[in-house]
Design a protein around this motif. Structure first.
Motif, mmCIF file in Angstrom:
data_model
loop_
_atom_site.group_PDB
_atom_site.id
_atom_site.type_symbol
_atom_site.label_atom_id
_atom_site.label_comp_id
_atom_site.label_asym_id
_atom_site.label_seq_id
_atom_site.Cartn_x
_atom_site.Cartn_y
_atom_site.Cartn_z
ATOM 1 N N ARG A 250 0.866 -1.186 0.000
ATOM 2 C CA ARG A 250 0.000 0.000 0.000
ATOM 3 C C ARG A 250 0.894 1.224 0.000
ATOM 4 N N ASP A 251 0.646 2.147 -0.933
ATOM 5 C CA ASP A 251 1.434 3.371 -0.954
ATOM 6 C C ASP A 251 0.690 4.450 -1.738
ATOM 7 N N LYS A 252 1.353 5.581 -1.931
ATOM 8 C CA LYS A 252 0.841 6.670 -2.757
ATOM 9 C C LYS A 252 1.879 6.895 -3.851
ATOM 10 N N PRO B 147 -1.799 13.267 -4.498
ATOM 11 C CA PRO B 147 -1.762 12.637 -3.178
ATOM 12 C C PRO B 147 -3.071 11.975 -2.770
ATOM 13 N N ASN B 148 -4.144 12.240 -3.497
ATOM 14 C CA ASN B 148 -5.425 11.589 -3.219
ATOM 15 C C ASN B 148 -5.510 10.197 -3.833
ATOM 16 N N LEU B 149 -4.471 9.772 -4.582
ATOM 17 C CA LEU B 149 -4.435 8.448 -5.213
ATOM 18 C C LEU B 149 -3.687 7.477 -4.310
ATOM 19 N N THR B 150 -4.400 6.464 -3.829
ATOM 20 C CA THR B 150 -3.806 5.393 -3.033
ATOM 21 C C THR B 150 -3.740 4.139 -3.887
ATOM 22 N N ARG B 151 -2.589 3.454 -3.835
ATOM 23 C CA ARG B 151 -2.402 2.218 -4.591
ATOM 24 C C ARG B 151 -2.321 1.036 -3.629
ATOM 25 N N GLU C 20 -9.454 8.834 7.605
ATOM 26 C CA GLU C 20 -8.773 7.907 6.707
ATOM 27 C C GLU C 20 -9.838 7.012 6.095
#
Length: 327
Positions: A274-276, A282-286, A308
């Motif tokens: 899990r990262d960005k 910065p609103n995109l989480t992978r 969160e």
């Protein structure tokens, strides 16, 4: 024979969260992998046990992120169609599937049986993507790119749906550099020079349309699901990424402009991550799901009222977790 569908009344039978409860769904991929000397029956049994764990968790739906077989297994009908259909049908709720590279792109390789990738992909589309609903025992309605956009009628695997103010969409972006031709070097799949640019254009159009539909509907978040690890080179310093540049750039721009939470789900590299990955968005989480012997799924909870919005829980067999790495 394609997967059988239950009566229409089951279209809405998948469990839905009660009013005010956060949305929970499951994501998994890259399994069963049967090319490491382990009897394939054992690996299939592990996946069947995982389906029971998913059923027990009662997610609103599940998403399978591609690679229904190992790269070293034959791309025979018995494996990519019949075996896959058998365990897909064990999911009691709705199941959405987006293809990976092992079940079509890489099938031309001798270790996979020397099949024609385009012919294998046509079979997958006919078997798993021909109806306006998902897979699983309780199918849910889906909107397919092939039904909505006359310019891209041959891409039924790209789908979209909405749940609880969230827009979900799949993109057919597999590993092996998205089936992009390797400039004439050894390793270029047959037919890739024709197949890649057309599907790449379809994916980019579907991504734009998905974000536009989400904005029009007032969606508070977007979830994008695909197979490929588009950021492998960023992490590992090597590997071909040219086939993913267009999608990476389009996703980064769309997420930045959307401004609200965007979650990217994918498999391909076989360990939990899990990262960005995009500093300018910065609103995109992978999230990358485990796979290849790490037979676990990720249960995703989205609570848009929380500071969160995401919670993640790994379920399934944890006896062979894959370590983070660049192999």
């Amino acid at each position: 024979m394609r997967l059988s569908l239950l009566p229409l009344l089951l279209l809405f039978a998948a469990p839905a969260p009660a009013a005010g409860e956060p949305l929970r769904f499951a994501a998994f991929g890259d399994m069963p992998y049967c090319n490491r000397g382990t009897p394939c029956e054992a690996e299939v049994t592990r996946v069947e046990q995982l389906t029971e764990a998913i059923n027990a968790a009662r997610p609103a739906f599940s998403i399978f992120l591609g690679d229904t077989k190992a790269g070293g297994e034959a791309c025979s009908d018995a494996i990519i169609l019949d075996r896959t259909a058998a365990w897909f049908n064990r999911i009691r709720g709705a199941l959405v599937y987006t293809p990976g590279d092992n079940e079509w792109t890489d099938c031309w390789q001798p270790r996979a049986g020397g099949f024609d990738p385009a012919e294998r992909l046509a079979l997958l589309r006919a078997r798993f993507f021909s109806a306006p609903v998902s897979l699983g025992q309780a199918p849910m309605p889906l909107r397919r790119q092939s039904d909505l956009d006359p310019a891209f009628r041959v891409y039924p695997e790209n789908v979209r749906w909405q749940r609880d103010g969230i827009t979900f969409l799949t993109l057919h972006v597999p590993g092996s550099d998205n089936n992009r031709p390797q400039d004439g070097r050894p390793g270029t799949p047959p037919g890739a020079a024709r197949e890649y640019p057309a599907r790449n254009a379809a994916n980019l159009a579907w991504l734009r349309q998905g974000f536009a539909a989400a904005s029009s509907a007032g969606s508070r978040a977007i979830v994008v699901a695909m197979q490929a690890d588009m950021y492998y080179r960023d992490r590992c310093g090597r590997g071909t990424v040219a086939g993913h540049v267009d999608t990476r750039n389009a996703l980064a721009a769309a997420a930045r402009d959307f401004g609200r939470p965007v979650l990217l789900l994918h498999g391909d590299s076989h360990f939990w991550l899990r990262d960005k990955p995009v500093p300018e968005a910065p609103n995109l989480t992978r999230v990358m799901v485990p796979g290849d012997g790490d037979t676990r799924a990720v249960v995703v909870t989205i609570d848009l009222e929380a500071a969160e919005p995401y919670r993640f829980e790994l379920i399934g067999l944890a006896d062979r977790p894959a370590p983070p790495g660049c192999s």
